[in-house]
Design an enzyme around this catalytic site. Structure first.
Site, PDB file in Angstrom:
ATOM      1  N   ASP A   4       1.188  -1.186   0.089  1.00 43.03           N
ATOM      2  CA  ASP A   4      -0.124  -0.089   0.293  1.00 43.03           C
ATOM      3  C   ASP A   4       1.125   0.965  -0.157  1.00 43.03           C
ATOM      4  O   ASP A   4       2.224   1.186   0.705  1.00 43.03           O
ATOM      5  CB  ASP A   4      -0.585  -0.327   1.042  1.00 43.03           C
ATOM      6  CG  ASP A   4      -1.879  -1.584   1.289  1.00 43.03           C
ATOM      7  OD1 ASP A   4      -2.094  -1.526   0.018  1.00 43.03           O
ATOM      8  OD2 ASP A   4      -2.417  -1.263   1.866  1.00 43.03           O
TER       9      ASP A   4
ATOM     10  N   ASP B 159      -4.206   2.516  -5.031  1.00 40.88           N
ATOM     11  CA  ASP B 159      -3.279   2.044  -4.513  1.00 40.88           C
ATOM     12  C   ASP B 159      -2.233   1.758  -3.600  1.00 40.88           C
ATOM     13  O   ASP B 159      -1.569   1.052  -2.685  1.00 40.88           O
ATOM     14  CB  ASP B 159      -2.675   4.049  -3.599  1.00 40.88           C
ATOM     15  CG  ASP B 159      -3.770   4.638  -3.072  1.00 40.88           C
ATOM     16  OD1 ASP B 159      -4.596   3.141  -2.438  1.00 40.88           O
ATOM     17  OD2 ASP B 159      -3.296   4.912  -1.535  1.00 40.88           O
TER      18      ASP B 159
ATOM     19  N   LYS C 190      -6.273  12.821  10.254  1.00 40.46           N
ATOM     20  CA  LYS C 190      -5.699  11.796   8.879  1.00 40.46           C
ATOM     21  C   LYS C 190      -6.680  11.783   7.655  1.00 40.46           C
ATOM     22  O   LYS C 190      -6.580  11.974   6.685  1.00 40.46           O
ATOM     23  CB  LYS C 190      -6.459  10.034   9.630  1.00 40.46           C
ATOM     24  CG  LYS C 190      -5.879   9.327   8.677  1.00 40.46           C
ATOM     25  CD  LYS C 190      -5.907   7.833   8.472  1.00 40.46           C
ATOM     26  CE  LYS C 190      -5.894   7.418   8.343  1.00 40.46           C
ATOM     27  NZ  LYS C 190      -6.152   5.666   8.223  1.00 40.46           N
TER      28      LYS C 190
END
Length: 1435
Positions: A900, A1200, A970
């Site tokens: 990742d 991704d 985040k």
């Protein structure tokens, strides 16, 4: 000598206006064999107009085209390489992009002014006419088709080649109709033929550039209808129109016998036979056996014995959605347990796959019929409660009603004096006739139930949405199934083979006369003299119309109205007095209105009895195309050719009205630019998958227990209702109680819906438990890949990912076991540690791994504590099996291991900006431990908050001291790179603050919204400092996007000049005596070249609006760029106009989208930076997939997150880094700038200048002078600047001197302007949008005060591409802390009331400037080659 091949005459996939493909024949017409359906091995027949015939010779496609040259690369000059790239460069290598030759699509010309519907029911709208014409031809209503064609010609708006194709389609249909009657023609056929001859002489020959194809049709018609001297006269007449000494291929129109007759009638003309060069004809294997026979007769490979898993505990559902699914996948129940059909031959598996994809509409009707009969046999009345008992009766009644409407529509067409209802029916007749009442009724029921379930059965569905959905479903069903059923499979295979071998002709097709009229040149098109020459015989483009919004609205309203009248549901209630149960048939749905944000809209609401049934039923949509495939997907070759075997799916996900992306993509496919993207999709689709039986068994046991486990909701969740207030005197308390009850009910409903959806997924997983299957993929408009199957795929939630493993296994080898251990730590949530620490984490928890494997539900349940529990359990099974193997290196692993990216969007931004500090935070720079950008941002925010609290003594900072942790920031950090607005970021942070500190307001005395807004500003500031270069790039992207959105292209400027000239001419004519007026006549070609002369509706309204506003409505330039893999990306955001459509239910105000609509500048601007980054990460993934496949790796990806076998992680990691470096070692931003300069050259954009600056004052003085004395307008000012620039670019010195002496606002700005005098384009667009929002809010409040108004509904589809949805700012949240000074008084004021809107003292003015782009921001010193040594880039 020009020789034309008929190989691709009707196979161009160019999307323009109308389909004339000869494969689409009306059911009432005899199919006419054309070049598209003629077998490839058939000899070609060439008609020679030379005095002597010449022997036939074999010719290549280039020879048949008649010339050799490299074609230009714009759409109007297609590109083609002589040598394919495959033999030169591997697919995973980037190929050079010539930014000067990128794909460019001409702007769509404004359509002609809409006319009224005439007394024959023929509309006056351009799009409606083309769609009706196509429908009339398909259903064989040729007389009406000719009436439509004549009105199209009278209305104008089509170029001569387009109009000629309209007549060609009619001529083909007429020939087919006459041939259907046999050799002997009746009087009516003779009369019809004479009308066609007159049509040619009056409307075609004098007005249009006839072609050899046109002559071929007239010759064929003459041979069919004329005899004796009349036949000889007509043949000689039409042959005389052909050019002399030329070979013309008419083999797809005239048979060998026809050509022989022509040669006999006119001995001076002969024909020859020439065999085409044969090539390999790769067609799908033809399998006659049905799938059931395949399963019965095939010898399946023996498989190890495995117990049959128990049935999936069905969620309590009284509808048919789950039943429908089970019947769809019942095919797999015929397969012996443990047997994989992958052992069958490819042809047999393809037949099984075809069965899965086959039409499920008829299957649904058959199922309804069987269920109705079954209930009758059991003695149950169809009036009994429940949906199952009603569906077949609904279908029967609706079918009868649609048949009645169709009959009335046919009668209305024949009636001479038509009522208003007759006129409406006449407009829908050809559409109704394209399908059967039986099929339309089934599609209506399936589509309506699906949409109602998707919206929420207890909510009303907006009428506009449901009407559009029904019509779109019907159109798609007609387009896909009706046509494919009418075409022989051999003809389809032949067509595909011929298309694949005619690439040259496909390129040339657009290059000549069709796009000659679309170029921006001011030269008058040459008029073809039919007496002396004939037009070029290059193929005409195929025109493919889709139903316009008006047709969809009326057609969908007709279907919905019929359904509302016929669909009944049995309602059983208790009599209030006798207490007996009483049943009554009531309408299943009703049409009513609801208030939506103060506006009244029409809605369709289900009956309450039906709601109770459908609440227990998941979406009942057709599932055939939502299942995985049992064979590798078809390779992608065209817009709708790839993926599933039979069901056409677009390669790029786009709404029906978003035509730009399709046009650009088709053009890119034709010239070979999409090769890498299409092959990348093929690689993703070729990855074979299987169900992880170990995880499935655990999941099934947990599911059937009915208890909550991981992300599986409980059957009966324990959500107690809040106690009802004892006293009813307090209305506020009761109101709060009702609100709390609603929250609990909504939560229960959400959990139940989630369980219903998972029920579908588990049923599919159970059906495929022993099978090898595949996921076909397609793209969104930015190039991101998505699996097409909806329910079971690897992009699903944790439980879906835990269920899937690679079908192909691979021994772990040297490092595979290590990567399995690291993967266990990653999915558990221990992913911030070093790789060694993660490996050690697995070693320390080995006993927990064994316990999870041996007692997953009865043991310690360690795996349930993981961040991704089901993936953790899957890894436990794999790791335990590997460690128990005698030689773990030889253990064959099937588990996908993930790599990742670290906030991948920021990784791309850091590489673009060269930010060393930022690159370090996202692991582009090697480090001993993985960097955590979220923690780094949280630390910076905390540091700055402490400064504000300790030094500036801000109360808001004091309130947040010690409360900013990683989790708070985040989501905002993650989405900042993808375009989240400050308002959206504020919501994200507020949500986290509320979750972490529920009593924050009580503790601090400050509203949490104020704290969230303050924290948001600190997060944005932290990102700007950490990624300074990236921030500068983001601002630069916004600026160039803002300029493009406010630009007029050279072609638009030419049209504006013509409009101005027409107005000047009209004004002069009004002031000139009639006797002195000199009348000139323009040729049709001249008129077509100049474009429509009628002013658009926006320009007609300029009397009450400023001319500048009218020019702003001409901003059509959407932002287009090319990805590193040469895929064109077109942003779809436009501002559609509203249109009122009268239907049988109510008037609907809809947004009618078209390519000629102005762009939505705000959305274009805001979406460009994140969409550009998305296109880069999509290219990175595709490059990695291509190179992995080339290296023999199994590859899968979720954006991704890249997956492969544990043994290949090291190899894939190298590939991932190399692919990223290949993209960013090129000048990505510099190439983008050069592409924009080439794509938008010679454009002018509307710049904004501060009015109080020296330049602004001088410009205003110039305007005051010229607007009063010379009648200057904004349009004339624009044209004056255009003329100045033309003179400055002139080759003649005198003209350049004249241009230098001209004074315009732009020249004034050049002399007096400074950077401080200009307002950035992005800032100007945002400011104007905010002003419009404020005006709209004011009007809405005024309208609310006056009364209810009807809301505007979007007729477009509801689906939005992931990541591209822009958050709309609400009126109460419009204030943002962008440039305010943070002082104590501000936040003190915010406790009591919102701040007043920010007032600006700067007034502004606008000026037209040449479209140029600012310098690219200086790049930092980060070296992308350092990435090669970074262990944690992807980990």
């Amino acid at each position: 000598m020009l020789v034309r091949s008929g190989a691709t005459r009707h196979t161009l996939p160019v999307r323009t206006l109308l389909t004339s493909s000869s494969l689409r024949y009306p059911s009432r017409c005899l199919p006419l064999l054309t070049s598209a359906s003629r077998p490839f091995t058939e000899a070609q027949r060439f008609l020679n107009t030379a005095p002597e015939s010449r022997p036939g010779t074999k010719k290549t496609y280039r020879a048949l085209v008649g010339f050799e040259r490299n074609l230009a690369t714009a759409v109007n000059e297609p590109y083609m390489d002589d040598v394919p790239f495959e033999g030169i460069t591997p697919l995973y290598q980037l190929r050079p992009i010539d930014v000067a030759n990128t794909i460019q699509i001409p702007d769509e010309k404004p359509p002609p002014t809409r006319g009224r519907v005439n007394q024959q029911g023929i509309p006056g709208d351009h799009a409606e006419l083309l769609s009706m014409y196509d429908a009339c031809l398909k259903v064989g209503r040729l007389d009406r088709a000719l009436m439509v064609a004549r009105r199209i010609a009278d209305l104008g708006g089509l170029s001569p080649p387009e109009m000629l194709q309209i007549y060609h389609a009619y001529l083909r249909a007429r020939i087919a109709r006459i041939e259907m009657g046999g050799e002997e023609m009746g009087d009516q056929d003779m009369t019809t033929a004479e009308e066609v001859f007159q049509l040619f002489e009056i409307r075609i020959l004098p007005r249009l550039p006839v072609r050899s194809e046109t002559i071929g049709y007239m010759l064929k018609l003459s041979l069919l209808s004329a005899k004796g001297s009349k036949l000889k006269y007509r043949v000689n007449r039409y042959m005389s129109l052909l050019p002399q000494n030329t070979t013309i291929d008419l083999g797809d129109i005239l048979s060998a016998e026809d050509l022989a007759r022509i040669a006999q009638i006119s001995p001076s003309y002969t024909y020859t036979m020439s065999q085409m060069m044969s090539t390999e004809n790769e067609t799908a294997p033809k399998v006659d056996d049905s799938a059931a026979q395949v399963l019965d007769e095939a010898e399946l490979a023996p498989a190890p014995k495995s117990p049959v898993p128990p049935e999936v505990l069905a969620t309590n559902q009284k509808g048919l959605g789950l039943t429908s699914l089970k019947k769809t996948i019942s095919l797999f129940s015929q397969i012996p347990e443990g047997r994989d059909i992958a052992s069958l031959s490819l042809s047999e598996r393809r037949e099984i796959q075809s069965r899965l994809e086959r039409d499920t509409v008829e299957a649904a009707v058959d199922r309804w019929r069987e269920e109705s009969q079954s209930m009758s046999e059991m003695g149950l009345s169809v009036s009994s409660p429940g949906l199952k008992s009603r569906l077949y009766e609904w279908h029967t009644d609706l079918q009868r009603r649609i048949a009645q409407e169709t009959k009335l529509a046919i009668e209305a067409e024949r009636r001479e004096k038509k009522t208003s209802d007759d006129i409406v029916r006449c407009q829908l007749t050809p559409y109704l006739l394209q399908s059967s009442p039986d099929r339309l009724a089934a599609v209506t029921i399936l589509s309506l139930l699906s949409l109602v379930s998707a919206f929420g059965v207890d909510k009303g569905v907006p009428l506009a949405r449901i009407v559009h959905h029904l019509a779109s479903s019907a159109e798609e069903d007609i387009r896909v199934f009706k046509v494919t059923q009418s075409i022989p499979k051999d003809a389809i295979r032949s067509q595909k083979a011929r298309e694949a071998r005619a690439k040259t002709l496909l390129k040339v097709a657009k290059a000549r006369e069709y796009y000659a009229n679309s170029e921006g040149s001011e030269k008058t098109a040459r008029v073809v003299d039919p007496d002396t020459e004939i037009a070029s015989d290059l193929p005409l483009p195929i025109l493919e119309p889709r139903w316009p919004v008006t047709v969809k609205t009326k057609f969908g309203a007709l279907l919905l109205g019929a359904f509302l009248d016929t669909a009944k549901v049995n309602v059983v209630k208790e009599h209030p007095e006798t207490k007996e149960l009483v049943s009554q048939l009531q309408p299943a749905f009703s049409h009513t209105s609801q208030l939506k944000r103060g506006k009244k809209i029409g809605v369709v609401v289900p009956n309450r009895a039906l709601v109770e049934i459908m609440k227990k039923e998941p979406r009942g949509e057709v599932l055939a195309r939502h299942l995985p495939m049992v064979v590798p997907p078809e390779p992608w070759t065209k817009w709708e050719k790839g993926g599933f075997l039979e069901y056409p799916t677009a390669i790029v996900r786009a709404k029906a009205q978003e035509k730009d992306q399709q046009i650009y993509t088709e053009a890119a496919i034709e010239r070979g630019d999409m090769e890498q993207m299409m092959r990348g999709l093929d690689v993703l689709g070729e990855t074979a998958w299987r169900i992880n039986r170990n995880v499935f068994n655990v999941m099934l046991e947990a599911w059937n227990s009915g208890e909550e486990l991981a992300n599986i909701p409980a059957v009966n969740p324990d959500l107690p209702m809040p106690p009802e207030p004892e006293s009813a005197d307090d209305p506020l308390a009761r109101r709060a109680w009702l609100k709390a009850v609603k929250v609990v009910e909504n939560e229960k409903g959400g959990l139940h819906s989630q369980r219903c959806f998972m029920n579908f997924q588990l049923e599919i997983a159970r059906a495929f438990r022993d099978q090898t299957f595949y996921f076909p993929h397609n793209l969104d408009f930015r190039g991101r890949a998505y699996p097409i199957p909806t329910y079971l795929n690897h992009m699903g939630a944790d439980h879906m990912r835990g269920l899937l493993v690679f079908a192909k296994g691979k021994p772990l080898g040297t490092n595979g076991l290590r990567w399995l251990k690291i993967h266990l730590a990653n999915v558990y949530g221990f992913d911030k540690a070093s790789l060694a620490e993660r490996e050690e984490f697995a070693n320390q928890n080995y006993q927990n791994v064994l316990d999870s494997v041996r007692n997953p539900l009865d043991g310690s349940r360690w795996w349930l504590e993981a961040e991704d529990p089901w993936q953790c359990l899957a890894t436990c099974f794999e790791l335990a099996a590997a460690l128990e193997h005698p030689d773990p290196a030889q253990y064959v692993s099937h588990l996908p291991v993930h790599q990742d990216g670290t906030c991948n969007g920021l990784q791309h931004y850091a590489a673009l900006g060269g930010d060393t500090w930022g690159a370090e935070q996202v692991n582009l720079i090697p480090g001993e431990r993985p960097a955590d950008v979220y923690s780094a941002v949280a630390d910076i925010v905390t540091e700055r908050i402490n400064y504000d609290a300790d030094v500036l003594k801000l109360e808001v900072a004091v309130a947040l001291q010690g409360k900013i942790v990683r989790k708070v920031v985040k989501q905002t950090v993650m989405t900042n790179v993808y375009g989240v607005t400050r308002t959206g970021a504020k919501k994200q942070i507020l949500k986290q603050l509320d979750a972490l500190y529920p009593t924050l307001q009580a503790d601090t005395g400050i509203e949490p919204g104020v704290l969230a807004a303050y924290c948001t500003s600190k997060v944005f500031d932290a990102l700007s400092s950490m990624f300074k270069g990236a921030h500068d790039i983001q601002m630069w992207l916004g600026e160039i996007g803002g300029r493009v959105c406010q630009a007029l292209s050279s072609e638009q400027l030419r049209r504006i000049a013509l409009e101005e000239a027409d107005e000047v001419e009209a004004e002069a004519a009004r002031n000139t005596p009639v006797s002195e007026v000199k009348r000139t006549r323009r040729s049709p070609a001249q008129i077509a070249a100049e474009g429509p002369k009628r002013l658009s509706r926006s320009l007609k309204a300029t009397k009450s609006r400023s001319s500048l506003d009218a020019l702003k409505e001409k901003f059509l330039s959407t932002i287009v760029w090319t990805t590193p893999l040469r895929m064109p990306v077109v942003q779809p955001y436009r501002s559609s106009v509203n249109r009122v459509v009268a239907t049988c239910l109510q008037n609907l105000t809809l947004m009618d989208a078209a390519r000629s609509d102005p762009v939505n500048r705000r959305k274009q601007l805001q979406a460009f930076p994140p969409n550009f980054i998305h296109s880069l990460d999509a290219s990175h993934m595709m490059l990695s997939a291509l190179e992995s496949h080339d290296g023999g790796l199994t590859f899968a990806a979720v954006h991704d997150s890249f997956w492969t076998h544990a043994a290949d992680v090291d190899v894939m990691s190298t590939i991932i880094r190399d692919s990223f470096i290949r993209i960013h070692e090129e000048d990505v931003i510099g190439r983008l700038k050069r592409e924009f300069e080439a794509r938008f050259r010679d454009s002018l954009y509307l710049a904004t200048v501060i009015k109080n600056s020296p330049a602004g004052k001088a410009i205003e003085n110039w305007r005051r002078s010229h607007y009063k004395t010379s009648g200057m307008t904004a349009r004339r000012e624009l044209l004056l600047e255009r003329e100045r620039l033309r003179l400055l670019k002139s080759e003649h010195l005198s003209e350049r001197i004249k241009g230098e002496g001209m004074i315009t606002p732009a020249s004034i700005l050049e002399k007096l302007g400074s950077p401080d005098a200009m307002i950035g384009a992005a800032e100007a667009v945002e400011a104007e949008a905010e002003e419009k929002d404020a005006t709209a809010a004011k009007k809405a409040s005024e309208a609310d005060a006056d009364g209810e108004v009807e809301a505007v509904e979007d007729a477009g589809e509801a689906l939005e591409a992931e990541g591209a949805i822009l958050e709309e700012q609400q009126a109460e949240e419009s204030e943002e802390f962008t440039s305010m000074k943070w002082d104590k008084s501000i936040f003190k004021a915010r406790k009591d009331k919102p701040l007043p809107p920010i007032q600006t003292t700067q007034t502004k003015t606008t000026v037209w400037l040449p479209l140029t782009f600012p310098d690219i921001p200086a790049k930092g010193d980060f070296n992308i080659q350092m990435l090669r040594d970074s262990k944690y880039f992807f980990s």
